[in-house]
Design an enzyme around this catalytic site. Structure first.
Site, short mmCIF file in Angstrom:
data_model
loop_
_atom_site.label_atom_id
_atom_site.label_comp_id
_atom_site.label_asym_id
_atom_site.label_seq_id
_atom_site.Cartn_x
_atom_site.Cartn_y
_atom_site.Cartn_z
N GLY A 46 -15.21 -58.05 -20.29
CA GLY A 46 -14.86 -58.40 -21.66
C GLY A 46 -15.16 -59.85 -21.94
O GLY A 46 -15.21 -60.67 -21.02
N GLN A 51 -14.96 -67.95 -26.21
CA GLN A 51 -15.43 -68.28 -24.86
C GLN A 51 -16.88 -68.75 -24.84
O GLN A 51 -17.33 -69.32 -23.86
CB GLN A 51 -15.27 -67.07 -23.93
CG GLN A 51 -13.81 -66.71 -23.65
CD GLN A 51 -13.74 -65.57 -22.67
OE1 GLN A 51 -13.83 -64.40 -23.05
NE2 GLN A 51 -13.58 -65.88 -21.39
N CYS A 93 -10.24 -64.47 -15.56
CA CYS A 93 -10.92 -64.76 -16.82
C CYS A 93 -12.14 -65.63 -16.55
O CYS A 93 -12.06 -66.57 -15.75
CB CYS A 93 -9.94 -65.48 -17.74
SG CYS A 93 -10.65 -65.98 -19.31
N LEU A 94 -13.26 -65.33 -17.23
CA LEU A 94 -14.49 -66.11 -17.02
C LEU A 94 -14.30 -67.58 -17.41
O LEU A 94 -15.02 -68.44 -16.92
CB LEU A 94 -15.63 -65.50 -17.84
CG LEU A 94 -16.09 -64.10 -17.41
CD1 LEU A 94 -17.09 -63.54 -18.42
CD2 LEU A 94 -16.69 -64.11 -16.01
N HIS A 135 -6.27 -58.62 -23.33
CA HIS A 135 -6.72 -59.90 -22.78
C HIS A 135 -7.68 -60.61 -23.76
O HIS A 135 -7.52 -61.78 -24.07
CB HIS A 135 -7.41 -59.66 -21.43
CG HIS A 135 -7.97 -60.89 -20.79
ND1 HIS A 135 -7.49 -61.39 -19.60
CD2 HIS A 135 -8.98 -61.72 -21.17
CE1 HIS A 135 -8.18 -62.49 -19.29
NE2 HIS A 135 -9.09 -62.71 -20.22
N GLU A 136 -8.67 -59.86 -24.25
CA GLU A 136 -9.66 -60.47 -25.14
C GLU A 136 -9.05 -60.86 -26.48
O GLU A 136 -9.40 -61.88 -27.06
CB GLU A 136 -10.87 -59.54 -25.35
CG GLU A 136 -11.62 -59.15 -24.09
CD GLU A 136 -11.93 -60.33 -23.17
OE1 GLU A 136 -12.15 -61.45 -23.67
OE2 GLU A 136 -11.94 -60.13 -21.94
N HIS A 139 -7.43 -64.21 -26.54
CA HIS A 139 -8.36 -65.33 -26.74
C HIS A 139 -8.51 -65.68 -28.22
O HIS A 139 -8.70 -66.84 -28.58
CB HIS A 139 -9.75 -64.99 -26.18
CG HIS A 139 -9.88 -65.17 -24.70
ND1 HIS A 139 -9.73 -66.38 -24.09
CD2 HIS A 139 -10.17 -64.30 -23.71
CE1 HIS A 139 -9.92 -66.24 -22.78
NE2 HIS A 139 -10.19 -64.98 -22.52
NI NI Z 1 -10.54 -64.16 -20.64
#
Ligand code: NI
Length: 167
Positions: A46, A51, A93-94, A135-136, A139
């Site tokens: 995701g 991001q 998380c990236l 999660h997304e 953000h």
């Molecule tokens: Ni994330």
């Protein structure tokens, strides 16, 4: 399609409340393609627009992962209309290299939004898909995993990040 650089904590764009997306312009369509590619090539399931430095309410996801790539999905202006049950999930998380923590999530969620064609969609999700969506969507509200972590864990990560920035 282009792979976009991923912003990492504590980049302020990750802490901002993202703006709603209006029309799907060619630029937005391009961003969706680029985010999908960036997500897959970063080995993610995701990705949220903040991001990649765009503070707008857009997420991409694929619960089948970068090897299978069977369920690519883009959602604009997603909202959780209902959530049920509670589960703890271990997430990473990236935008937070090396970090992971346990987060309390709904077990099942119903999410409404628009897809990449501008059509209204409603998704009933459970399991991994429900976790990715929550999660997304965090953000988009300027929230990352560090906001779910204990104070100690967050302080330790802050120290680590400061050291990286010095090196
Ligand atoms: Ni994330």
């Amino acid at each position: 399609m282009a792979r976009l650089p991923i912003r990492t904590y504590p980049d302020p764009v990750l802490a901002a409340i993202a703006e709603p997306v209006g029309e799907i312009t060619p630029e937005i369509a391009q961003l969706i393609d680029d985010m999908m590619l960036t997500m897959y090539e970063s080995d993610g399931v995701g990705l949220a627009a903040p991001q990649v430095g765009q503070s707008i309410r857009l997420i991409t996801l694929d619960e089948t992962g970068p090897k299978e790539r069977k369920k690519p999905m883009a959602l604009l202006n997603p909202v959780i209309v209902s959530g049920e049950g509670c589960k703890e999930s271990e997430e990473s998380c990236l935008s937070l290299p090396t970090f992971s923590c346990k987060v309390k999530r709904y077990e099942c969620v119903t999410v409404k939004g628009r897809n990449e064609k501008g059509e209204d969609v409603e998704i009933k999700a459970e399991g991994l898909l429900a976790v990715i969506l929550q999660h997304e969507m965090d953000h988009l509200d300027g929230k990352t995993l560090v906001d779910h972590a204990s104070r100690l864990k967050r302080t330790m990560y802050d120290t680590k990040v400061k050291k990286w920035r010095k090196d």
